[in-house]
Design a protein around this motif. Structure first.
Motif, mmCIF file in Angstrom:
data_model
loop_
_atom_site.group_PDB
_atom_site.id
_atom_site.type_symbol
_atom_site.label_atom_id
_atom_site.label_comp_id
_atom_site.label_asym_id
_atom_site.label_seq_id
_atom_site.Cartn_x
_atom_site.Cartn_y
_atom_site.Cartn_z
ATOM 1 N N GLY A 111 -79.747 -130.659 16.311
ATOM 2 C CA GLY A 111 -80.300 -131.163 15.062
ATOM 3 C C GLY A 111 -80.359 -132.671 15.079
ATOM 4 N N PRO A 112 -80.773 -133.257 13.960
ATOM 5 C CA PRO A 112 -80.817 -134.723 13.863
ATOM 6 C C PRO A 112 -79.450 -135.332 14.138
ATOM 7 N N LYS A 113 -79.458 -136.515 14.703
ATOM 8 C CA LYS A 113 -78.197 -137.146 15.082
ATOM 9 C C LYS A 113 -77.300 -137.468 13.889
ATOM 10 N N ASN A 114 -77.912 -137.612 12.692
ATOM 11 C CA ASN A 114 -77.086 -137.895 11.503
ATOM 12 C C ASN A 114 -76.628 -136.605 10.815
ATOM 13 N N ASP A 115 -77.008 -135.441 11.382
ATOM 14 C CA ASP A 115 -76.545 -134.131 10.921
ATOM 15 C C ASP A 115 -76.607 -134.006 9.396
ATOM 16 N N PRO A 116 -77.813 -134.017 8.802
ATOM 17 C CA PRO A 116 -77.926 -133.997 7.337
ATOM 18 C C PRO A 116 -77.363 -132.735 6.679
ATOM 19 N N ALA A 117 -77.315 -131.623 7.399
ATOM 20 C CA ALA A 117 -76.754 -130.396 6.822
ATOM 21 C C ALA A 117 -75.242 -130.311 7.002
ATOM 22 N N LYS A 118 -74.654 -131.297 7.660
ATOM 23 C CA LYS A 118 -73.203 -131.381 7.836
ATOM 24 C C LYS A 118 -72.615 -130.135 8.526
ATOM 25 N N ILE A 119 -73.241 -129.739 9.638
ATOM 26 C CA ILE A 119 -72.768 -128.526 10.312
ATOM 27 C C ILE A 119 -71.676 -128.798 11.340
ATOM 28 N N ARG A 120 -71.417 -130.054 11.652
ATOM 29 C CA ARG A 120 -70.439 -130.351 12.701
ATOM 30 C C ARG A 120 -69.030 -129.926 12.335
ATOM 31 N N SER A 121 -68.756 -129.796 11.057
ATOM 32 C CA SER A 121 -67.420 -129.367 10.621
ATOM 33 C C SER A 121 -67.306 -127.850 10.551
ATOM 34 N N SER A 122 -68.372 -127.131 10.908
ATOM 35 C CA SER A 122 -68.373 -125.672 10.806
ATOM 36 C C SER A 122 -67.410 -125.046 11.808
ATOM 37 N N LYS A 123 -66.832 -123.930 11.418
ATOM 38 C CA LYS A 123 -65.908 -123.200 12.294
ATOM 39 C C LYS A 123 -66.652 -122.184 13.153
ATOM 40 N N THR A 124 -67.780 -121.692 12.667
ATOM 41 C CA THR A 124 -68.541 -120.677 13.391
ATOM 42 C C THR A 124 -70.036 -121.010 13.337
ATOM 43 N N ALA A 125 -70.789 -120.372 14.222
ATOM 44 C CA ALA A 125 -72.243 -120.550 14.205
ATOM 45 C C ALA A 125 -72.827 -120.006 12.913
ATOM 46 N N GLU A 126 -72.249 -118.915 12.406
ATOM 47 C CA GLU A 126 -72.744 -118.332 11.150
ATOM 48 C C GLU A 126 -72.572 -119.317 9.999
ATOM 49 N N GLU A 127 -71.441 -120.008 9.966
ATOM 50 C CA GLU A 127 -71.227 -121.015 8.921
ATOM 51 C C GLU A 127 -72.222 -122.154 9.070
ATOM 52 N N VAL A 197 -80.385 -130.075 28.104
ATOM 53 C CA VAL A 197 -80.023 -131.164 29.017
ATOM 54 C C VAL A 197 -81.239 -131.624 29.813
ATOM 55 N N ALA A 198 -82.054 -130.663 30.268
ATOM 56 C CA ALA A 198 -83.238 -131.007 31.045
ATOM 57 C C ALA A 198 -84.249 -131.811 30.229
ATOM 58 N N TYR A 199 -84.281 -131.576 28.917
ATOM 59 C CA TYR A 199 -85.255 -132.242 28.033
ATOM 60 C C TYR A 199 -84.653 -133.431 27.275
ATOM 61 N N LYS A 200 -83.376 -133.664 27.453
ATOM 62 C CA LYS A 200 -82.663 -134.614 26.595
ATOM 63 C C LYS A 200 -83.325 -135.988 26.528
ATOM 64 N N ALA A 201 -83.854 -136.460 27.639
ATOM 65 C CA ALA A 201 -84.455 -137.798 27.669
ATOM 66 C C ALA A 201 -85.685 -137.896 26.769
ATOM 67 N N LYS A 202 -86.284 -136.748 26.450
ATOM 68 C CA LYS A 202 -87.486 -136.731 25.605
ATOM 69 C C LYS A 202 -87.159 -136.517 24.130
ATOM 70 N N LEU A 203 -85.875 -136.314 23.821
ATOM 71 C CA LEU A 203 -85.500 -135.873 22.482
ATOM 72 C C LEU A 203 -84.620 -136.877 21.758
ATOM 73 N N ASP A 204 -84.791 -136.902 20.451
ATOM 74 C CA ASP A 204 -83.908 -137.665 19.580
ATOM 75 C C ASP A 204 -83.106 -136.658 18.743
ATOM 76 N N LEU A 205 -82.455 -135.733 19.458
ATOM 77 C CA LEU A 205 -81.641 -134.694 18.830
ATOM 78 C C LEU A 205 -80.250 -134.717 19.459
ATOM 79 N N ALA A 206 -79.284 -134.151 18.757
ATOM 80 C CA ALA A 206 -77.914 -134.096 19.256
ATOM 81 C C ALA A 206 -77.385 -132.673 19.155
ATOM 82 N N VAL A 207 -76.322 -132.398 19.907
ATOM 83 C CA VAL A 207 -75.612 -131.128 19.745
ATOM 84 C C VAL A 207 -74.762 -131.260 18.491
ATOM 85 N N ASP A 208 -75.216 -130.637 17.411
ATOM 86 C CA ASP A 208 -74.488 -130.724 16.147
ATOM 87 C C ASP A 208 -73.459 -129.612 15.987
#
Length: 270
Positions: A111-127, A197-208
């Motif tokens: 997702g966006p690097k600023n993580d607007p949905a605030k998912i980085r604090s999630s415990k599970t993928a479902e959350e 990883v293969a596309y990372k150089a083309k993207l302005d996204l982060a592992v959220d």
């Protein structure tokens, strides 16, 4: 007027032409996922196999659902995918034999690097998915019945959410194009780590969100049942399967990196 020598030459040419179709069996048709192709892994592995075996591998890169359908129709010699439930059904129905787990990576929520949905604090993928759906932010789905798309659907079901919220887009494309659209829209998406990883150089996204073992992404190679389709190149398919589980290929899988990052982990007899 043709003399005996000319007639003999024509006969030789005709014989040579008649032999050509048999040479086509030296080609192995492999149906596999876009992630193995887009990540560059197959371009790294297959030339080595071809040089050692004498076979030529024709890669048909598509979603897992389409790859298994091609295999069930006898349109390819062997299949390599990453959707355990669909693969088990394929084998149970008698289309596939000798499934072998050869490698794995994992799924990540980008997702966006600023993580607007605030998912980085999630415990599970479902959350994390629930937060995205409730945030009003965009989500781009492959929507192509691929292994990634199947995993996404499982997560939505686990979250008890119908993915029809505003901002959800199902585009029916491979992983590479899905990543590019998510990047353009600055939306969230589910991706296998290797393609990201293969596309990372083309993207302005982060592992959220990184789900670890819960988002493991195993790959299997499965032979086509010769009783269903006896005319396929079963010998070549078995040679490819045997090579991929061998020490050389397993070491190559572990050593394959993009920008210093390992994309896949070999898992045969791990």
């Amino acid at each position: 007027m043709l003399n005996l020598k000319s007639i003999f030459s024509v006969a030789l040419i005709a014989s040579a032409v008649a032999i050509l179709p048999a040479q086509a069996q030296e080609e192995i048709k492999l149906a596999t996922t876009t992630s193995t192709e887009n990540s560059g892994l197959l371009g790294y592995l297959l030339p080595k196999f071809e040089a050692e075996s004498g076979y030529k591998v024709q890669v048909i890169a598509t979603g897992t659902g389409k790859a298994l359908k091609l295999a069930s129709q006898g349109d390819v010699d062997v299949v390599m995918t990453h959707a355990p439930a669909a693969e088990a059904k394929f084998v149970e129905q008698g289309f596939g034999v000798m499934p072998r787990g050869i490698m794995e990576n994992d799924f990540v929520i980008l997702g966006p690097k600023n993580d607007p949905a605030k998912i980085r604090s999630s415990k599970t993928a479902e959350e994390a998915f629930a937060k995205i759906a409730g945030s009003g932010k965009g989500f781009v789905s492959r929507g192509d019945n691929s292994g990634t798309n199947m995993k996404e659907i499982i997560i939505w079901k686990g979250a008890e959410i119908e993915p029809n919220f505003e901002g959800y887009r199902s585009i029916g494309q491979g992983m590479g194009k899905t990543l590019l659209m998510a990047n353009e829209l600055q939306a969230y998406t589910l991706s296998d780590r290797g393609t990201f990883v293969a596309y990372k150089a083309k993207l302005d996204l982060a592992v959220d969100f990184d789900g670890g073992a819960a988002l493991a992404n195993p790959y299997q190679i499965i032979l086509i049942n010769p009783e269903k389709y006896p005319d396929l190149n079963h010998k070549g398919a078995k040679a490819l399967s045997d090579w991929l589980i061998g020490d050389e290929a397993q070491q190559m899988i572990n050593s394959y990196t993009v920008s210093g990052e390992q994309l896949f982990k070999a898992t045969y007899n791990k």
